[in-house]
Scaffold this motif. Sequence first.
Motif, PDB file in Angstrom:
ATOM      1  N   GLU A  22      17.795 -97.647  88.159  1.00 32.65           N
ATOM      2  CA  GLU A  22      19.044 -96.897  87.960  1.00 32.65           C
ATOM      3  C   GLU A  22      19.600 -96.500  89.326  1.00 32.65           C
ATOM      4  O   GLU A  22      18.878 -95.937  90.152  1.00 32.65           O
ATOM      5  CB  GLU A  22      18.790 -95.633  87.122  1.00 32.65           C
ATOM      6  CG  GLU A  22      18.658 -95.885  85.630  1.00 32.65           C
ATOM      7  CD  GLU A  22      19.958 -96.378  84.999  1.00 32.65           C
ATOM      8  OE1 GLU A  22      21.041 -96.078  85.530  1.00 32.65           O
ATOM      9  OE2 GLU A  22      19.879 -97.093  83.989  1.00 32.65           O
ATOM     10  N   ARG A  23      20.889 -96.801  89.543  1.00 39.66           N
ATOM     11  CA  ARG A  23      21.504 -96.471  90.842  1.00 39.66           C
ATOM     12  C   ARG A  23      21.534 -94.952  91.075  1.00 39.66           C
ATOM     13  O   ARG A  23      21.316 -94.473  92.157  1.00 39.66           O
ATOM     14  CB  ARG A  23      22.936 -97.013  90.899  1.00 39.66           C
ATOM     15  CG  ARG A  23      23.022 -98.528  90.912  1.00 39.66           C
ATOM     16  CD  ARG A  23      22.494 -99.095  92.228  1.00 39.66           C
ATOM     17  NE  ARG A  23      22.778-100.511  92.378  1.00 39.66           N
ATOM     18  CZ  ARG A  23      22.034-101.487  91.885  1.00 39.66           C
ATOM     19  NH1 ARG A  23      20.955-101.176  91.182  1.00 39.66           N
ATOM     20  NH2 ARG A  23      22.340-102.745  92.079  1.00 39.66           N
ATOM     21  N   ARG A  24      21.860 -94.200  90.012  1.00 35.98           N
ATOM     22  CA  ARG A  24      21.940 -92.741  90.166  1.00 35.98           C
ATOM     23  C   ARG A  24      20.774 -92.117  89.407  1.00 35.98           C
ATOM     24  O   ARG A  24      20.729 -92.155  88.182  1.00 35.98           O
ATOM     25  CB  ARG A  24      23.257 -92.207  89.582  1.00 35.98           C
ATOM     26  CG  ARG A  24      24.476 -92.699  90.311  1.00 35.98           C
ATOM     27  CD  ARG A  24      25.739 -92.022  89.800  1.00 35.98           C
ATOM     28  NE  ARG A  24      25.987 -92.351  88.397  1.00 35.98           N
ATOM     29  CZ  ARG A  24      26.627 -93.449  87.998  1.00 35.98           C
ATOM     30  NH1 ARG A  24      27.064 -94.320  88.888  1.00 35.98           N
ATOM     31  NH2 ARG A  24      26.832 -93.677  86.707  1.00 35.98           N
ATOM     32  N   PRO A  28      13.434 -89.647  93.176  1.00 41.15           N
ATOM     33  CA  PRO A  28      13.504 -90.663  94.243  1.00 41.15           C
ATOM     34  C   PRO A  28      12.630 -91.897  93.987  1.00 41.15           C
ATOM     35  O   PRO A  28      13.052 -93.020  94.262  1.00 41.15           O
ATOM     36  CB  PRO A  28      13.035 -89.906  95.492  1.00 41.15           C
ATOM     37  CG  PRO A  28      13.362 -88.472  95.193  1.00 41.15           C
ATOM     38  CD  PRO A  28      13.188 -88.307  93.715  1.00 41.15           C
ATOM     39  N   ILE A  29      11.422 -91.712  93.457  1.00 43.21           N
ATOM     40  CA  ILE A  29      10.502 -92.846  93.266  1.00 43.21           C
ATOM     41  C   ILE A  29      11.078 -93.885  92.305  1.00 43.21           C
ATOM     42  O   ILE A  29      10.743 -95.067  92.388  1.00 43.21           O
ATOM     43  CB  ILE A  29       9.111 -92.344  92.771  1.00 43.21           C
ATOM     44  CG1 ILE A  29       8.033 -93.438  92.911  1.00 43.21           C
ATOM     45  CG2 ILE A  29       9.169 -91.864  91.327  1.00 43.21           C
ATOM     46  CD1 ILE A  29       7.461 -93.576  94.267  1.00 43.21           C
ATOM     47  N   LEU A  30      11.977 -93.476  91.398  1.00 45.57           N
ATOM     48  CA  LEU A  30      12.545 -94.414  90.432  1.00 45.57           C
ATOM     49  C   LEU A  30      13.528 -95.393  91.087  1.00 45.57           C
ATOM     50  O   LEU A  30      13.938 -96.369  90.472  1.00 45.57           O
ATOM     51  CB  LEU A  30      13.240 -93.683  89.283  1.00 45.57           C
ATOM     52  CG  LEU A  30      12.330 -92.935  88.298  1.00 45.57           C
ATOM     53  CD1 LEU A  30      13.143 -92.308  87.187  1.00 45.57           C
ATOM     54  CD2 LEU A  30      11.270 -93.859  87.712  1.00 45.57           C
ATOM     55  N   THR A  47      11.009 -99.678  87.278  1.00 47.56           N
ATOM     56  CA  THR A  47      11.199 -99.023  85.983  1.00 47.56           C
ATOM     57  C   THR A  47      12.301 -97.975  86.053  1.00 47.56           C
ATOM     58  O   THR A  47      12.597 -97.448  87.133  1.00 47.56           O
ATOM     59  CB  THR A  47       9.885 -98.342  85.513  1.00 47.56           C
ATOM     60  OG1 THR A  47      10.072 -97.792  84.215  1.00 47.56           O
ATOM     61  CG2 THR A  47       9.474 -97.215  86.460  1.00 47.56           C
ATOM     62  N   ASP A  48      12.943 -97.720  84.888  1.00 47.41           N
ATOM     63  CA  ASP A  48      13.862 -96.572  84.792  1.00 47.41           C
ATOM     64  C   ASP A  48      13.325 -95.598  83.732  1.00 47.41           C
ATOM     65  O   ASP A  48      14.057 -94.782  83.208  1.00 47.41           O
ATOM     66  CB  ASP A  48      15.287 -97.043  84.444  1.00 47.41           C
ATOM     67  CG  ASP A  48      15.372 -97.660  83.061  1.00 47.41           C
ATOM     68  OD1 ASP A  48      14.324 -97.766  82.390  1.00 47.41           O
ATOM     69  OD2 ASP A  48      16.487 -98.028  82.638  1.00 47.41           O
ATOM     70  N   LEU A  49      12.039 -95.734  83.426  1.00 44.91           N
ATOM     71  CA  LEU A  49      11.299 -94.961  82.412  1.00 44.91           C
ATOM     72  C   LEU A  49      11.533 -95.466  80.987  1.00 44.91           C
ATOM     73  O   LEU A  49      10.790 -95.130  80.081  1.00 44.91           O
ATOM     74  CB  LEU A  49      11.579 -93.446  82.494  1.00 44.91           C
ATOM     75  CG  LEU A  49      11.188 -92.775  83.812  1.00 44.91           C
ATOM     76  CD1 LEU A  49      11.486 -91.276  83.759  1.00 44.91           C
ATOM     77  CD2 LEU A  49       9.710 -92.992  84.137  1.00 44.91           C
ATOM     78  N   ALA A  71      14.345-100.376  96.155  1.00 50.39           N
ATOM     79  CA  ALA A  71      14.559-101.713  95.603  1.00 50.39           C
ATOM     80  C   ALA A  71      15.887-102.313  96.035  1.00 50.39           C
ATOM     81  O   ALA A  71      15.953-103.491  96.411  1.00 50.39           O
ATOM     82  CB  ALA A  71      14.477-101.651  94.081  1.00 50.39           C
ATOM     83  N   VAL A  72      16.946-101.525  95.995  1.00 46.69           N
ATOM     84  CA  VAL A  72      18.278-102.053  96.302  1.00 46.69           C
ATOM     85  C   VAL A  72      18.370-102.452  97.777  1.00 46.69           C
ATOM     86  O   VAL A  72      18.909-103.508  98.120  1.00 46.69           O
ATOM     87  CB  VAL A  72      19.385-101.023  95.932  1.00 46.69           C
ATOM     88  CG1 VAL A  72      20.752-101.523  96.349  1.00 46.69           C
ATOM     89  CG2 VAL A  72      19.357-100.747  94.423  1.00 46.69           C
ATOM     90  N   THR A  73      17.818-101.617  98.662  1.00 51.79           N
ATOM     91  CA  THR A  73      17.850-101.917 100.099  1.00 51.79           C
ATOM     92  C   THR A  73      17.064-103.189 100.403  1.00 51.79           C
ATOM     93  O   THR A  73      17.532-104.066 101.143  1.00 51.79           O
ATOM     94  CB  THR A  73      17.271-100.734 100.914  1.00 51.79           C
ATOM     95  OG1 THR A  73      17.895 -99.529 100.484  1.00 51.79           O
ATOM     96  CG2 THR A  73      17.506-100.928 102.397  1.00 51.79           C
ATOM     97  N   LEU A  74      15.861-103.306  99.823  1.00 54.53           N
ATOM     98  CA  LEU A  74      15.045-104.498 100.050  1.00 54.53           C
ATOM     99  C   LEU A  74      15.774-105.745  99.541  1.00 54.53           C
ATOM    100  O   LEU A  74      15.791-106.787 100.198  1.00 54.53           O
ATOM    101  CB  LEU A  74      13.687-104.355  99.351  1.00 54.53           C
ATOM    102  CG  LEU A  74      12.719-105.539  99.512  1.00 54.53           C
ATOM    103  CD1 LEU A  74      12.395-105.790 100.988  1.00 54.53           C
ATOM    104  CD2 LEU A  74      11.435-105.314  98.723  1.00 54.53           C
ATOM    105  N   HIS A  75      16.423-105.632  98.395  1.00 58.84           N
ATOM    106  CA  HIS A  75      17.160-106.764  97.828  1.00 58.84           C
ATOM    107  C   HIS A  75      18.292-107.196  98.758  1.00 58.84           C
ATOM    108  O   HIS A  75      18.497-108.389  99.006  1.00 58.84           O
ATOM    109  CB  HIS A  75      17.729-106.387  96.454  1.00 58.84           C
ATOM    110  CG  HIS A  75      18.598-107.439  95.855  1.00 58.84           C
ATOM    111  ND1 HIS A  75      19.977-107.322  95.786  1.00 58.84           N
ATOM    112  CD2 HIS A  75      18.303-108.665  95.341  1.00 58.84           C
ATOM    113  CE1 HIS A  75      20.474-108.414  95.227  1.00 58.84           C
ATOM    114  NE2 HIS A  75      19.496-109.231  94.947  1.00 58.84           N
TER     115      HIS A  75
END
Length: 372
Positions: A22-24, A28-30, A47-49, A71-75
């Motif tokens: 989830e972007r928002r 933080p860990i999510l 996961t987003d739970l 995740a987004v930065t690594l992508h």
Amino acid sequence: MKISIERATLLRAVSQAQSVVERRNTIPILANVLIEAEGDSVSFRATDLDIEVVDRVTAQVERAGATTVPAVTLHEIVRKLPDGALVALTHDTAKGRLEVSAGRSNFSLATLPREDFPVMTTTEYTCNFAAPAPVLRRLFDKSKFAISTEETRYYLNGVYMHVADGENGRSLRCVATDGHRLARIDADLPDAAEGMPGVIVPRKTVGELRKLLEDDEAQIAVSVSETKIRFATPEITLTSKVIDGTFPDYTRVIPVSNSRKLEVDASEFAKAVDRVATVSSERSRAVKLALDEDRLILSVNAPDSGAAEEELAVAYGDERLEIGFNAKYLLEIASQVDRENAVFLFNSAADPTMMREGSDSSAIYVVMPMRV
């Protein structure tokens, strides 16, 4: 942890992970992907739970270990690296950083401890079966357009997957509706799926699942319980909670006595609807269908923007009928037709209309008319 991995392999794994995140979010860990390296493989877990995806890939593992990074930065980093690059991921535990390097490019990302990463609890699945990817792809692709986006009717925010009595015996069925249109798609019941509980697969899960179903040769292992559903290939496992609600009795809205039959070339029909809808006001987008002996006139009359009319040659032999529909709904339903002809079955201008593909009743669609 120290691993080397091909850029294309890494990109595929990380893109699946970052789309689940989830972007928002307030935790933080999510926002992170959990990277675990052992033996000759690396797994990427996000996961987003509500949904969890695990992608396992082959890599050169110099030093086993695990950590989590955004995740987004690594992508974004991997996406921008040159094709064919060999990417090295090195976790510096002392600094709490993950070093990403490829050729002359070097990046350093902040990490969070793997112990903080929430792993979805495993469930005892009551039903396990396997189905070919193209079968599942057809079930979900043809039904997902009718999923409701209204949050108040949360039990309609997904595809209802269950075992049903079809015309040719028991079948695996997917149904979606938003109250204005409905899609009901059947497939042959896979072995061992007989006792499957009916579950509502959430909209986001249906979107993520599409990536697992690209390979026509793949067999997908499906596991279902009252609360969760899991789809797995040898490389990717997608686990999702199901919607906790009761799907309405959809059979009551599927008309059984519609006798006026229109047969039309699906592609020509869709193009004509699209053309005449160009002048309609965005708010209602109503298209009127006037049916007469082997003739269909599509028209739109929008006083504030203009009018349009188009005639199509069709197969229709019943009494004259005028009926209106939301253009968007008509287009979405017509675009589901894989065969040449679409068959519409009408009762009156005020009753639901049914559509199927030629004589095939394994996929049927229902759309509510509009006043025009």
